[in-house]
Design a protein around this motif. Sequence first.
Motif, short mmCIF file in Angstrom:
data_model
loop_
_atom_site.label_atom_id
_atom_site.label_comp_id
_atom_site.label_asym_id
_atom_site.label_seq_id
_atom_site.Cartn_x
_atom_site.Cartn_y
_atom_site.Cartn_z
N ARG A 114 -4.78 18.63 -35.53
CA ARG A 114 -5.90 18.21 -34.67
C ARG A 114 -6.80 17.25 -35.44
NH1 ARG A 114 -5.91 21.16 -30.05
NH2 ARG A 114 -5.38 23.38 -30.14
N GLU A 115 -7.03 17.57 -36.69
CA GLU A 115 -7.87 16.70 -37.51
C GLU A 115 -7.22 15.33 -37.70
OE1 GLU A 115 -9.86 16.57 -41.98
OE2 GLU A 115 -9.27 18.51 -41.12
N ARG B 157 -4.94 8.92 -33.46
CA ARG B 157 -4.36 9.59 -32.29
C ARG B 157 -2.93 9.13 -32.02
NH1 ARG B 157 -6.34 12.69 -28.37
NH2 ARG B 157 -5.30 12.71 -26.34
N GLU C 248 -7.62 13.22 -34.63
CA GLU C 248 -8.97 12.64 -34.53
C GLU C 248 -9.07 11.33 -35.30
OE1 GLU C 248 -11.84 15.50 -35.78
OE2 GLU C 248 -11.39 16.89 -34.14
N LYS C 249 -8.31 11.23 -36.39
CA LYS C 249 -8.36 10.03 -37.23
C LYS C 249 -7.39 8.95 -36.77
CE LYS C 249 -9.96 12.40 -41.41
NZ LYS C 249 -10.52 13.53 -40.68
#
Length: 195
Positions: A95-96, A102, A99-100
């Motif tokens: 998920r992280e 996609r 965020e950076k």
Amino acid sequence: MRRELVGQNRKTHLPDLSFTLYNLAVRLDRIGRTVEAVKVVEEAVVLRRELVEKDRKTYLPDLSLSIDTQVYYLNKIGKTEEAGKMGEELVTVRRELVEKDRKTYLPDLAWSLHNLAPYLHKIGRKEEAVKVAEEAVMIRRELAKMDSKHIPDLKFSLRKLANYLRNMDRDEEANIVSEELSSVRLRQADCSMKN
């Protein structure tokens, strides 16, 4: 040798040791020594967690790969509950990454969610398994809209979601998912004809 170098200069040589351990785990698994591979990749994960603390941007993708491999090996030797716990950590890491970046990491997150659902289901966390499977489907719908190469993965996730819902006697919802699956199959056939 690598361990000695790490002892002399941890900051400089820790990335090389983690890389060597990861590759050793892969080789051990390939020759059928998966139990040993689990121990080795676990050490690689520990080292890469340490590296992430120092440089998150550089080493988070490596940590993601190591955890993914650890989950696979744990499942392979029947340690389902441990695989599930690591699978949850993997989802958090990915998920992280999404965020950076996609575009690059969204397919990996979808796979991690898709693979986490059966672990949760096996250990009795069935409601959570459905939620995770639904999120995998949602992401794969998005991916399939962007590129038809993701349609087979969407089909796979829809089929799994329908099965989880039926297992919980949520037949009406399962039927809706199955209808979508049929629609996706027609779409795939149409794409194949055009190609």
